[in-house]
Motif scaffolding. Structure first.
Motif, PDB file in Angstrom:
ATOM      1  N   ILE A  70       0.876  -1.165   0.000  1.00 19.58           N
ATOM      2  CA  ILE A  70       0.000   0.000   0.000  1.00 19.58           C
ATOM      3  C   ILE A  70       0.918   1.221   0.000  1.00 19.58           C
ATOM      4  CG2 ILE A  70      -2.182  -0.989   0.766  1.00 19.58           C
ATOM      5  CD1 ILE A  70      -1.415  -0.519   3.661  1.00 19.58           C
ATOM      6  N   ILE A  76      -0.917  -4.494   2.815  1.00 22.55           N
ATOM      7  CA  ILE A  76      -2.210  -5.061   3.212  1.00 22.55           C
ATOM      8  C   ILE A  76      -1.926  -6.537   3.456  1.00 22.55           C
ATOM      9  CG2 ILE A  76      -2.876  -5.192   0.744  1.00 22.55           C
ATOM     10  CD1 ILE A  76      -5.797  -5.189   1.604  1.00 22.55           C
ATOM     11  N   GLY A 101      -2.559  -0.752  13.791  1.00 25.23           N
ATOM     12  CA  GLY A 101      -2.019  -0.888  12.432  1.00 25.23           C
ATOM     13  C   GLY A 101      -3.145  -1.003  11.421  1.00 25.23           C
ATOM     14  N   THR A 102      -3.837   0.112  11.165  1.00 27.77           N
ATOM     15  CA  THR A 102      -5.015   0.095  10.287  1.00 27.77           C
ATOM     16  C   THR A 102      -4.639  -0.233   8.845  1.00 27.77           C
ATOM     17  OG1 THR A 102      -5.721   2.003  11.607  1.00 27.77           O
ATOM     18  CG2 THR A 102      -7.113   1.405   9.734  1.00 27.77           C
ATOM     19  N   SER A 104      -4.651  -0.503   5.203  1.00 27.95           N
ATOM     20  CA  SER A 104      -5.712  -0.292   4.211  1.00 27.95           C
ATOM     21  C   SER A 104      -7.107  -0.280   4.822  1.00 27.95           C
ATOM     22  CB  SER A 104      -5.668  -1.443   3.212  1.00 27.95           C
ATOM     23  OG  SER A 104      -6.017  -2.650   3.893  1.00 27.95           O
ATOM     24  N   ILE A 123      -5.956   2.068  15.204  1.00 29.92           N
ATOM     25  CA  ILE A 123      -4.959   3.151  15.272  1.00 29.92           C
ATOM     26  C   ILE A 123      -3.874   2.953  14.220  1.00 29.92           C
ATOM     27  CG2 ILE A 123      -3.396   4.430  16.795  1.00 29.92           C
ATOM     28  CD1 ILE A 123      -4.913   3.422  19.135  1.00 29.92           C
ATOM     29  N   HIS A 126       0.545   6.551  10.268  1.00 30.71           N
ATOM     30  CA  HIS A 126       0.775   7.367   9.079  1.00 30.71           C
ATOM     31  C   HIS A 126      -0.508   8.099   8.686  1.00 30.71           C
ATOM     32  CE1 HIS A 126       4.808   6.211   7.973  1.00 30.71           C
ATOM     33  NE2 HIS A 126       4.509   4.936   8.100  1.00 30.71           N
ATOM     34  N   LEU A 129      -2.084   6.957   5.438  1.00 28.29           N
ATOM     35  CA  LEU A 129      -2.820   5.686   5.529  1.00 28.29           C
ATOM     36  C   LEU A 129      -4.148   5.867   6.251  1.00 28.29           C
ATOM     37  CD1 LEU A 129       0.106   3.162   6.055  1.00 28.29           C
ATOM     38  CD2 LEU A 129      -1.421   3.327   4.109  1.00 28.29           C
ATOM     39  N   GLY A 150      -2.306   7.924  15.377  1.00 25.19           N
ATOM     40  CA  GLY A 150      -1.553   7.965  16.637  1.00 25.19           C
ATOM     41  C   GLY A 150      -0.610   6.795  16.765  1.00 25.19           C
ATOM     42  N   ASP A 151       0.014   6.721  17.936  1.00 27.81           N
ATOM     43  CA  ASP A 151       0.934   5.633  18.247  1.00 27.81           C
ATOM     44  C   ASP A 151       0.157   4.512  18.948  1.00 27.81           C
ATOM     45  OD1 ASP A 151       2.834   3.905  19.128  1.00 27.81           O
ATOM     46  OD2 ASP A 151       3.918   5.349  20.389  1.00 27.81           O
ATOM     47  N   GLY A 152      -0.112   3.462  18.203  1.00 24.09           N
ATOM     48  CA  GLY A 152      -0.910   2.357  18.730  1.00 24.09           C
ATOM     49  C   GLY A 152      -0.197   1.576  19.819  1.00 24.09           C
ATOM     50  N   ALA A 169       1.120  -5.664  13.283  1.00 27.03           N
ATOM     51  CA  ALA A 169       2.517  -5.337  12.971  1.00 27.03           C
ATOM     52  C   ALA A 169       3.387  -6.101  13.967  1.00 27.03           C
ATOM     53  CB  ALA A 169       2.735  -3.833  13.077  1.00 27.03           C
ATOM     54  N   LEU A 224       6.160   0.132  15.293  1.00 22.39           N
ATOM     55  CA  LEU A 224       7.058   1.185  15.764  1.00 22.39           C
ATOM     56  C   LEU A 224       6.379   1.892  16.952  1.00 22.39           C
ATOM     57  CD1 LEU A 224       8.180   2.492  12.240  1.00 22.39           C
ATOM     58  CD2 LEU A 224       9.325   0.825  13.717  1.00 22.39           C
TER      59      LEU A 224
HETATM   60  N1  SAH Z   1      -4.132  -4.556   8.845  1.00 22.42           N
HETATM   61  C1  SAH Z   1      -3.447  -3.836   7.822  1.00 22.42           C
HETATM   62  C2  SAH Z   1      -1.972  -4.146   7.931  1.00 22.42           C
HETATM   63  C3  SAH Z   1      -1.144  -2.995   7.696  1.00 22.42           C
HETATM   64  S1  SAH Z   1       0.585  -3.291   7.932  1.00 22.42           S
HETATM   65  C4  SAH Z   1      -3.950  -4.213   6.450  1.00 22.42           C
HETATM   66  O1  SAH Z   1      -4.240  -5.390   6.229  1.00 22.42           O
HETATM   67  O2  SAH Z   1      -4.041  -3.354   5.571  1.00 22.42           O
HETATM   68  C5  SAH Z   1       0.818  -2.691   9.574  1.00 22.42           C
HETATM   69  C6  SAH Z   1       0.451  -1.265   9.817  1.00 22.42           C
HETATM   70  O3  SAH Z   1       0.857  -0.924  11.151  1.00 22.42           O
HETATM   71  C7  SAH Z   1       1.139  -0.248   8.915  1.00 22.42           C
HETATM   72  O4  SAH Z   1       0.165   0.507   8.254  1.00 22.42           O
HETATM   73  C8  SAH Z   1       1.971   0.620   9.864  1.00 22.42           C
HETATM   74  O5  SAH Z   1       2.054   1.973   9.491  1.00 22.42           O
HETATM   75  C9  SAH Z   1       1.214   0.441  11.174  1.00 22.42           C
HETATM   76  N2  SAH Z   1       1.970   0.707  12.402  1.00 22.42           N
HETATM   77  C10 SAH Z   1       3.226   0.324  12.728  1.00 22.42           C
HETATM   78  N3  SAH Z   1       3.545   0.762  13.967  1.00 22.42           N
HETATM   79  C11 SAH Z   1       2.459   1.444  14.432  1.00 22.42           C
HETATM   80  C12 SAH Z   1       2.169   2.133  15.651  1.00 22.42           C
HETATM   81  N4  SAH Z   1       3.043   2.207  16.658  1.00 22.42           N
HETATM   82  N5  SAH Z   1       0.956   2.703  15.772  1.00 22.42           N
HETATM   83  C13 SAH Z   1       0.041   2.645  14.782  1.00 22.42           C
HETATM   84  N6  SAH Z   1       0.254   2.003  13.611  1.00 22.42           N
HETATM   85  C14 SAH Z   1       1.450   1.398  13.438  1.00 22.42           C
END
Ligand code: SAH
Length: 231
Positions: A70, A76, A101-102, A104, A123, A126, A129, A150-152, A169, A224
């Motif tokens: 993505i 995704i 990690g939303t 897509s 959450i 980016h 995203l 935000g920071d998940g 993630a 992250l």
């Molecule tokens: N479930 C999503 C997977 C996306 S990949 C899908 O199927 O489309 C994992 C996502 O986690 C990435 O978009 C990345 O930016 C996000 N991510 C990584 N660390 C994060 C954090 N600390 N807080 C929020 N999102 C995070």
């Protein structure tokens, strides 16, 4: 004018038919390989079509069992991984779910579909995203979903406790705030490890956090943030 309209309509029917065949093939493959066992999850796959969540350049591969890129170097998730994680998490109508990690928002929409009268908080770190996810979700009338920038790794304390938490993630270890924000008897699923991860399902019990099951050899992009991998 009418000719153009008919042409567009026929083209759309052709495309839908193409996706339908590909979706049926994918579902058969996931059933045969035991990545998909639950009729409700199959129904979610049918009602939340993956091609609505991939980038235009990846449309032809929307129903292959592979992760697709993505934006911002993220992916995704692979359909087989989405079905397995969703099944392990054992979603029930009315629950409150937190997803980290939303991306897509395909997984978000599947959770939203399964939780029915419940709520999904998701959450993403980016902002591009978050925008992409919201645009994708708007194609469906799912009004129980909140996508938050935000920071998940900090969780979302204002809406806690959560019946279910899904981290999409890779975690070196599961962030402590997420374990704290899990409801009693709640389940949390996450890929844990470095270059290759184990999918781990944990439960919060009166005796503490216990492992329900785990399975090795998964690969996710890193989590992250404050309680995630340091970059
Ligand atoms: N479930 C999503 C997977 C996306 S990949 C899908 O199927 O489309 C994992 C996502 O986690 C990435 O978009 C990345 O930016 C996000 N991510 C990584 N660390 C994060 C954090 N600390 N807080 C929020 N999102 C995070």
């Amino acid at each position: 004018m009418i000719k153009n309209y008919i042409y567009t309509l026929l083209n759309r029917i052709k495309i839908e038919k193409k996706y339908n065949i590909a979706l049926n093939n994918l579902i058969n493959y996931l059933r045969d390989s035991k990545f998909l066992n639950d009729d409700n999850v199959e129904s979610a796959f049918r009602n939340i079509p993956r091609h609505e969540f991939v980038q235009t350049s990846e449309l032809d591969r929307a129903y292959s069992n592979e992760p697709l890129s993505i934006m911002k170097n993220q992916t995704i998730s692979q359909p087989g991984v989405v079905s397995r994680m969703t099944e392990w998490l054992d979603i029930k109508d009315g629950q409150k779910i937190l997803e980290i990690g939303t991306g897509s928002a395909w997984q978000t929409a599947i959770l939203s579909y399964l939780v029915g009268t419940g709520t999904v908080y998701s959450i993403e770190r980016h902002s591009e995203l978050v925008k992409f996810a919201k645009e994708n979700l708007e194609k469906f009338s799912l009004n129980n979903t909140h996508v938050i920038l935000g920071d998940g790794s900090l969780g979302y304390p204002q809406a806690s406790p959560f019946d279910r938490i899904m981290i999409t993630a890779a975690c070196q270890e599961i962030p402590l705030p997420l374990l704290e924000q899990l409801a009693d008897n709640g389940l949390i699923i996450a890929p844990v490890g470095d270059s290759s991860q184990s999918l781990v399902l944990l439960k919060k019990t009166p005796k503490g956090i216990i492992e329900i099951k785990s399975q090795s050899h998964y690969i996710f992009v890193p989590l992250l943030g404050k309680f995630g991998k340091k970059n």
